[in-house]
Design a protein around this motif. Structure first.
Motif, PDB file in Angstrom:
ATOM      1  N   GLN A 142      -3.504  11.281   5.370  1.00  0.00           N
ATOM      2  CA  GLN A 142      -4.516  10.839   4.399  1.00  0.00           C
ATOM      3  C   GLN A 142      -5.136  12.046   3.727  1.00  0.00           C
ATOM      4  OE1 GLN A 142      -4.357   8.538   7.104  1.00  0.00           O
ATOM      5  NE2 GLN A 142      -3.551   7.173   5.556  1.00  0.00           N
ATOM      6  N   VAL A 148     -12.400   3.685   1.264  1.00  0.00           N
ATOM      7  CA  VAL A 148     -12.482   2.866   2.461  1.00  0.00           C
ATOM      8  C   VAL A 148     -11.725   3.485   3.646  1.00  0.00           C
ATOM      9  CG1 VAL A 148     -10.425   1.410   2.088  1.00  0.00           C
ATOM     10  CG2 VAL A 148     -12.496   0.395   3.043  1.00  0.00           C
ATOM     11  N   VAL A 149     -10.875   4.473   3.353  1.00  0.00           N
ATOM     12  CA  VAL A 149      -9.965   4.991   4.382  1.00  0.00           C
ATOM     13  C   VAL A 149     -10.653   5.482   5.668  1.00  0.00           C
ATOM     14  CG1 VAL A 149      -8.261   6.812   4.896  1.00  0.00           C
ATOM     15  CG2 VAL A 149      -8.060   5.457   2.831  1.00  0.00           C
ATOM     16  N   THR A 199      -1.037  -4.449   5.684  1.00  0.00           N
ATOM     17  CA  THR A 199      -1.834  -4.589   4.469  1.00  0.00           C
ATOM     18  C   THR A 199      -2.563  -3.320   4.058  1.00  0.00           C
ATOM     19  OG1 THR A 199      -3.774  -5.178   5.745  1.00  0.00           O
ATOM     20  CG2 THR A 199      -2.301  -6.992   5.088  1.00  0.00           C
ATOM     21  N   CYS A 200      -3.046  -3.353   2.817  1.00  0.00           N
ATOM     22  CA  CYS A 200      -3.785  -2.242   2.228  1.00  0.00           C
ATOM     23  C   CYS A 200      -5.109  -2.779   1.701  1.00  0.00           C
ATOM     24  CB  CYS A 200      -2.959  -1.683   1.075  1.00  0.00           C
ATOM     25  SG  CYS A 200      -3.818  -0.473   0.079  1.00  0.00           S
ATOM     26  N   SER A 201      -6.166  -1.975   1.782  1.00  0.00           N
ATOM     27  CA  SER A 201      -7.404  -2.455   1.164  1.00  0.00           C
ATOM     28  C   SER A 201      -8.052  -1.393   0.297  1.00  0.00           C
ATOM     29  CB  SER A 201      -8.379  -2.986   2.212  1.00  0.00           C
ATOM     30  OG  SER A 201      -8.715  -1.978   3.109  1.00  0.00           O
ATOM     31  N   ILE A 202      -7.227  -0.507  -0.228  1.00  0.00           N
ATOM     32  CA  ILE A 202      -7.783   0.607  -1.014  1.00  0.00           C
ATOM     33  C   ILE A 202      -8.471   0.121  -2.293  1.00  0.00           C
ATOM     34  CG2 ILE A 202      -5.655   1.198  -2.317  1.00  0.00           C
ATOM     35  CD1 ILE A 202      -7.449   4.032  -0.893  1.00  0.00           C
ATOM     36  N   CYS A 216      -4.839  -1.755   7.016  1.00  0.00           N
ATOM     37  CA  CYS A 216      -6.213  -1.463   6.614  1.00  0.00           C
ATOM     38  C   CYS A 216      -7.077  -2.712   6.441  1.00  0.00           C
ATOM     39  CB  CYS A 216      -6.201  -0.615   5.352  1.00  0.00           C
ATOM     40  SG  CYS A 216      -5.543   1.028   5.686  1.00  0.00           S
ATOM     41  N   GLY A 249       0.786  -1.228   0.000  1.00  0.00           N
ATOM     42  CA  GLY A 249       0.000   0.000   0.000  1.00  0.00           C
ATOM     43  C   GLY A 249       0.814   1.272   0.000  1.00  0.00           C
ATOM     44  N   CYS A 250       0.260   2.267   0.671  1.00  0.00           N
ATOM     45  CA  CYS A 250       0.730   3.646   0.492  1.00  0.00           C
ATOM     46  C   CYS A 250       1.928   3.973   1.379  1.00  0.00           C
ATOM     47  CB  CYS A 250      -0.410   4.593   0.840  1.00  0.00           C
ATOM     48  SG  CYS A 250      -0.950   4.414   2.555  1.00  0.00           S
ATOM     49  N   ASN A 303       1.514   3.554   5.041  1.00  0.00           N
ATOM     50  CA  ASN A 303       1.731   2.196   5.530  1.00  0.00           C
ATOM     51  C   ASN A 303       3.215   1.908   5.723  1.00  0.00           C
ATOM     52  OD1 ASN A 303      -0.726   1.076   6.046  1.00  0.00           O
ATOM     53  ND2 ASN A 303      -0.503  -0.589   4.563  1.00  0.00           N
ATOM     54  N   ARG A 314      -9.132   3.717   8.844  1.00  0.00           N
ATOM     55  CA  ARG A 314      -8.174   4.529   9.600  1.00  0.00           C
ATOM     56  C   ARG A 314      -8.831   5.574  10.499  1.00  0.00           C
ATOM     57  NH1 ARG A 314      -2.757   4.550   8.695  1.00  0.00           N
ATOM     58  NH2 ARG A 314      -2.034   2.981   7.245  1.00  0.00           N
TER      59      ARG A 314
HETATM   60 FE1  SF4 Z   1      -2.989   3.459   2.660  1.00  0.00          FE
HETATM   61 FE2  SF4 Z   1      -5.574   3.668   2.008  1.00  0.00          FE
HETATM   62 FE3  SF4 Z   1      -4.254   1.472   1.420  1.00  0.00          FE
HETATM   63 FE4  SF4 Z   1      -4.888   2.045   3.927  1.00  0.00          FE
HETATM   64  S1  SF4 Z   1      -6.336   1.612   2.287  1.00  0.00           S
HETATM   65  S2  SF4 Z   1      -2.892   1.332   3.179  1.00  0.00           S
HETATM   66  S3  SF4 Z   1      -4.659   4.264   3.907  1.00  0.00           S
HETATM   67  S4  SF4 Z   1      -3.841   3.461   0.572  1.00  0.00           S
END
Ligand code: SF4
Ligand code: 5AD
Length: 440
Positions: free
Chosen positions: A199, A163-164, A46-49, A80, A10-11, A14, A168
């Protein structure tokens, strides 16, 4: 002592959080390893964007499971996906997951790991906090030239696709004094460039002190020569902020300005709170103050109900703004979001693909044209690393606008600022020769 392996998806936030996790687990009972095969504890941040970020993590879990079956490894899911998919992750007997921790629960990690060891029972903490900013944790960073620092966390915007806010939680900012202390420490450790993260970074607000104030305070730290920030929202660019960005020599002349869509009906359905006209006015204002400002963007194609005609509006805005680069995504429905509850994901994958291809082609043309226009100019470059083409005996760095610039290695070193005459351009990078070095 337990060996811990940590992998990040992810971002940039993260990546930063993983540095926090390393600091939190800097205790006599833990030691980090670079090999998942040798670890006692595997942590996946993990990321769930988007759907494919998720899929990558599931694939990785089954890969580890196959390799390590019965080999006494504990697997923990952070980030996430932990908040977003707690039930699916913990209640699925096929998944060998021992514990999960959301983005605001990392201080509990030592306990969670111990608890699993002692009881053998699965553990979780995904509580979202209104206050946790980890301002008392100094991240364990690799030494280097660039450091990232979170100045705010969470998001209150509720764009309907995103989803952020659910993974978060609500916005909260760190005190400027605390941020500046960390930046001073980074400078003492030799970092030259910092990126302020959030964010929704430009909605930073600590007891009335806004993002413009923070940028000014941070730029007063000696030794830090470049300041960037990521990721802002177009709604939070008051004039005083634009003036600081334009006038402060340490703040890089580059703004990421996520457009998401160029059609007003879609923008409204996305809850972006601006129209295309308002967005374009902001672009004009920025370019009026600073014609050379590098602008980049994020775009989503195939948002529910987006017609060919609506898509053409996005295409037109891209043609008009001429971004230096852009990230273009296919809409993907995320659990919990307003869009997932109210709007069927009704645009076919084929259509989304066609739209992405068209925008990428357009962007490539524009980037190439823009990059070619730099040929002959002198750019100030911060040398960052060996070129990724290892054979080439070259360094790569970035100019103020964040574009990659390739130079011959010569006798220069990483962390040095040099003036580079641009001699070649591709859609993605600039190449040049060093004219002189800059003492900073
Ligand atoms: Fe980053 Fe958004 Fe992914 Fe969470 S869902 S890791 S805040 S990009
Ligand atoms: N589908 C596709 N792209 C998304 N993004 C955020 N949520 C989604 C989604 N559900 C994109 C936005 C955002 C970037 C970080 O990811 O463009 O700016």
């Amino acid at each position: 002592m337990k060996k811990v392996y940590l992998e990040t998806y992810g971002c940039q936030m993260n990546e930063y959080d993983s540095e926090l996790v390393k600091a939190i687990l800097k205790k006599p009972d833990f030691e980090f390893t670079n090999s998942a095969d040798k670890a006692d504890v595997v942590l996946l941040n993990t990321c769930s964007i988007r759907e494919n970020a998720n899929r990558k993590v599931y694939n990785r879990i089954s890969q580890i499971q196959q390799k390590r079956n019965g080999n006494g490894v504990r697997i923990g899911i952070l980030g996430c996906m932990a908040t977003n998919f707690r039930k699916q992750l913990l209640d699925n007997p096929q998944l060998p997951i021992d514990f999960i921790a959301g983005p605001d629960s990392y201080k509990r990690l030592p306990d969670l790991i111990d608890q699993v060891e002692e009881t053998g029972e699965k553990g979780f903490d995904i509580t979202l906090s209104e206050f946790e900013t980890y301002s008392d944790v100094y991240p364990t960073r690799e030494s280097g030239i660039n450091a990232w620092i979170a100045v705010m966390r969470g998001c209150n915007n509720f764009c309907t696709f995103c989803v952020v806010p659910y993974t978060r939680g609500r916005e909260r900012s760190r005190s400027p004094i605390n941020v500046v202390e960390e930046v001073e420490r980074l400078s003492a450790e030799g970092f030259r460039q910092i990126t302020l993260l959030g964010q929704n970074v430009n909605s930073y607000n600590f007891e009335g002190k806004d993002f413009a104030y923070l940028l000014q305070k941070v730029s007063a730290v000696d030794g830090i020569e470049r300041i960037r920030f990521s990721s802002p929202h177009p709604k939070d660019f008051p004039r005083n902020l634009l003036e600081v960005i334009v006038e402060n020599p340490k703040v890089c002349k580059q703004i990421h300005l996520p457009l998401q869509a160029g059609n007003d009906r879609i923008l409204k359905m996305m809850n972006r709170t601006y129209t295309s006209t308002e967005y374009l006015k902001l672009v004009d204002k920025i370019r009026g103050l600073c014609p050379e400002m590098v602008l980049t963007t994020d775009i989503i194609v195939g948002f529910p109900t987006e017609t060919d005609q609506d898509f053409e509006d996005t295409y037109k805005v891209m043609e008009q703004v001429e971004y230096d680069s852009s990230f273009i995504f296919k809409y993907s429905e995320r659990p919990q979001t307003i869009a997932s509850r109210k709007l069927p994901d009704d645009i076919s994958d084929q259509k989304k693909k066609e739209r992405i291809v068209r925008l990428n082609e357009l962007q490539k043309e524009i980037s190439y044209k823009k990059n070619r226009s730099h040929i002959g100019q002198i750019h100030e470059v911060l040398i960052e690393q060996e070129s990724t083409k290892k054979s080439a005996n070259q360094y790569q760095g970035r100019n103020d606008g964040n574009k990659i610039v390739i130079i011959p290695k010569g006798t220069y070193r990483k962390g040095q600022f040099v003036n580079v005459k641009i001699t070649e351009a591709t859609p993605h990078v600039l190449k040049g020769t060093v004219v002189d070095t800059i003492l900073k």
